[in-house]
Design an enzyme around this catalytic site. Sequence first.
Site, short mmCIF file in Angstrom:
data_model
loop_
_atom_site.label_atom_id
_atom_site.label_comp_id
_atom_site.label_asym_id
_atom_site.label_seq_id
_atom_site.Cartn_x
_atom_site.Cartn_y
_atom_site.Cartn_z
NE ARG A 44 2.69 9.98 -7.49
CZ ARG A 44 2.41 8.81 -6.90
NH1 ARG A 44 3.10 7.73 -7.18
NH2 ARG A 44 1.43 8.73 -6.03
NE ARG A 87 0.54 5.40 1.83
CZ ARG A 87 0.47 5.50 0.51
NH1 ARG A 87 0.24 4.43 -0.23
NH2 ARG A 87 0.62 6.66 -0.07
NE ARG A 123 -1.06 10.74 -1.26
CZ ARG A 123 -1.66 9.74 -0.63
NH1 ARG A 123 -2.10 9.89 0.60
NH2 ARG A 123 -1.81 8.59 -1.22
NE ARG A 130 -3.76 3.62 0.75
CZ ARG A 130 -3.30 4.18 -0.38
NH1 ARG A 130 -3.19 3.45 -1.49
NH2 ARG A 130 -2.98 5.44 -0.41
CE LYS A 171 -1.22 5.01 -8.49
NZ LYS A 171 -2.23 5.68 -7.64
P1 ADP Z 1 -0.66 6.73 -3.88
O1 ADP Z 1 -1.47 5.89 -2.96
O2 ADP Z 1 -0.92 8.18 -3.78
O3 ADP Z 1 -0.65 6.28 -5.26
P2 ADP Z 1 2.19 6.12 -3.49
O4 ADP Z 1 2.44 5.04 -2.52
O5 ADP Z 1 2.35 5.82 -4.92
O6 ADP Z 1 0.77 6.70 -3.17
O7 ADP Z 1 3.12 7.38 -3.15
C1 ADP Z 1 3.21 7.91 -1.86
C2 ADP Z 1 4.09 9.15 -1.89
O8 ADP Z 1 5.41 8.78 -2.33
C3 ADP Z 1 3.64 10.23 -2.85
O9 ADP Z 1 2.70 11.12 -2.27
C4 ADP Z 1 4.96 10.94 -3.15
O10 ADP Z 1 5.36 11.79 -2.08
C5 ADP Z 1 5.95 9.78 -3.19
N1 ADP Z 1 6.08 9.19 -4.56
C6 ADP Z 1 5.72 7.95 -4.96
N2 ADP Z 1 6.00 7.76 -6.26
C7 ADP Z 1 6.57 8.92 -6.69
C8 ADP Z 1 7.06 9.37 -7.95
N3 ADP Z 1 7.03 8.57 -9.04
N4 ADP Z 1 7.56 10.62 -8.02
C9 ADP Z 1 7.61 11.43 -6.95
N5 ADP Z 1 7.14 11.08 -5.74
C10 ADP Z 1 6.63 9.83 -5.61
P1 ADP Z 2 -3.42 3.16 -5.18
O1 ADP Z 2 -2.29 2.17 -5.33
O2 ADP Z 2 -3.89 3.69 -6.49
O3 ADP Z 2 -3.09 4.25 -4.21
P2 ADP Z 2 -4.77 1.01 -3.71
O4 ADP Z 2 -4.67 -0.18 -4.59
O5 ADP Z 2 -3.87 1.10 -2.54
O6 ADP Z 2 -4.66 2.36 -4.59
O7 ADP Z 2 -6.30 1.11 -3.22
C1 ADP Z 2 -6.71 2.11 -2.28
C2 ADP Z 2 -7.73 1.50 -1.30
O8 ADP Z 2 -8.93 1.20 -2.01
C3 ADP Z 2 -7.28 0.20 -0.66
O9 ADP Z 2 -7.74 0.18 0.68
C4 ADP Z 2 -7.96 -0.89 -1.48
O10 ADP Z 2 -8.25 -2.02 -0.69
C5 ADP Z 2 -9.23 -0.19 -1.93
N1 ADP Z 2 -9.65 -0.60 -3.27
C6 ADP Z 2 -8.86 -0.90 -4.34
N2 ADP Z 2 -9.61 -1.24 -5.42
C7 ADP Z 2 -10.90 -1.12 -5.03
C8 ADP Z 2 -12.16 -1.33 -5.71
N3 ADP Z 2 -12.24 -1.71 -6.99
N4 ADP Z 2 -13.29 -1.10 -4.99
C9 ADP Z 2 -13.22 -0.72 -3.70
N5 ADP Z 2 -12.09 -0.51 -3.02
C10 ADP Z 2 -10.93 -0.71 -3.67
#
Ligand code: ADP
Ligand code: ADP
Length: 225
Positions: free
Chosen positions: A88, A159, A170, A126, A13
């Site tokens: 979410r 992270r 998660r 990541r 995302k």
């Molecule tokens: P992900 O890589 O899982 O998409 P995020 O960076 O979006 O991770 O979120 C990390 C953590 O922050 C989540 O596991 C949750 O604890 C909290 N979080 C993020 N966005 C939300 C949301 N919209 N509602 C509730 N908790 C959230």
């Molecule tokens: P989210 O925001 O949904 O948690 P991220 O954008 O942080 O996901 O991506 C998670 C990990 O996967 C990162 O280390 C990123 O570099 C890698 N990644 C993202 N898109 C791709 C893809 N299309 N193919 C392979 N790895 C990816």
Amino acid sequence: MRLVMLGPPGAGKGTQARMLQERLGVPQIASGDLLRAAVQDRTQLGIEAKRYMDRGALVPDDLVLKLIEERLRKPDATAGFILDGFPRTREQAEALAAMYKRNGALDRVIALNVPDEEIIKRISGRRTCRNCGAMYHLVFDPPMNQNHCNQCNGELYQREDDSEDTVRMRLQVYAAATRPLLEYYERQGLLVQVDGIGRPEEVSARILKQLGVDALNSAKARTKA
Ligand code: ADP
Ligand code: ADP
Ligand code: ZN
């Protein structure tokens, strides 16, 4: 243009939202980034949120909504936004809709489909730049200089909530609380499902194709109305 990126943790995302913000000229707004900044700053909200984030649980809606509403009120979000990781829960989705009641809420909700075994690979590799937030992957997108950012030479870190146990938690939380939003947005005719497998550029091209002129037009129609 107002977009939401939906999908399991690690689906890409953030990666996609960052690519889209350049193309569309509207900011990426990531609830996770806002929360991590609050944790870093040791605000009261941050201290409270951290307890939930550390175990991979959702932060309570009222805390998240407070941060998001504050962010959406900033001037750069008036032209639109790409929400990443928010909403979410059903409650968050309804609160978002209520915020933009007067002129139509969202243009599209993009759901990234990525199977669990790929999710685990993506999350475990990541790495993020401590200084500028740039994202890397040890295997799929490795930094040129081990452990340092290509753009600013900042230190890369993993992270804490990307540990295997927390990721499993998660994924369960996603299935229980967030996945039902797919149906919620489908019923509103907003949902676009995109295959998240392939290189980031390929996934991005799929998203742009799906958005097409279509979404741009609806954004224009709204401004006129
Ligand atoms: P992900 O890589 O899982 O998409 P995020 O960076 O979006 O991770 O979120 C990390 C953590 O922050 C989540 O596991 C949750 O604890 C909290 N979080 C993020 N966005 C939300 C949301 N919209 N509602 C509730 N908790 C959230
Ligand atoms: P989210 O925001 O949904 O948690 P991220 O954008 O942080 O996901 O991506 C998670 C990990 O996967 C990162 O280390 C990123 O570099 C890698 N990644 C993202 N898109 C791709 C893809 N299309 N193919 C392979 N790895 C990816
Ligand atoms: Zn950097």
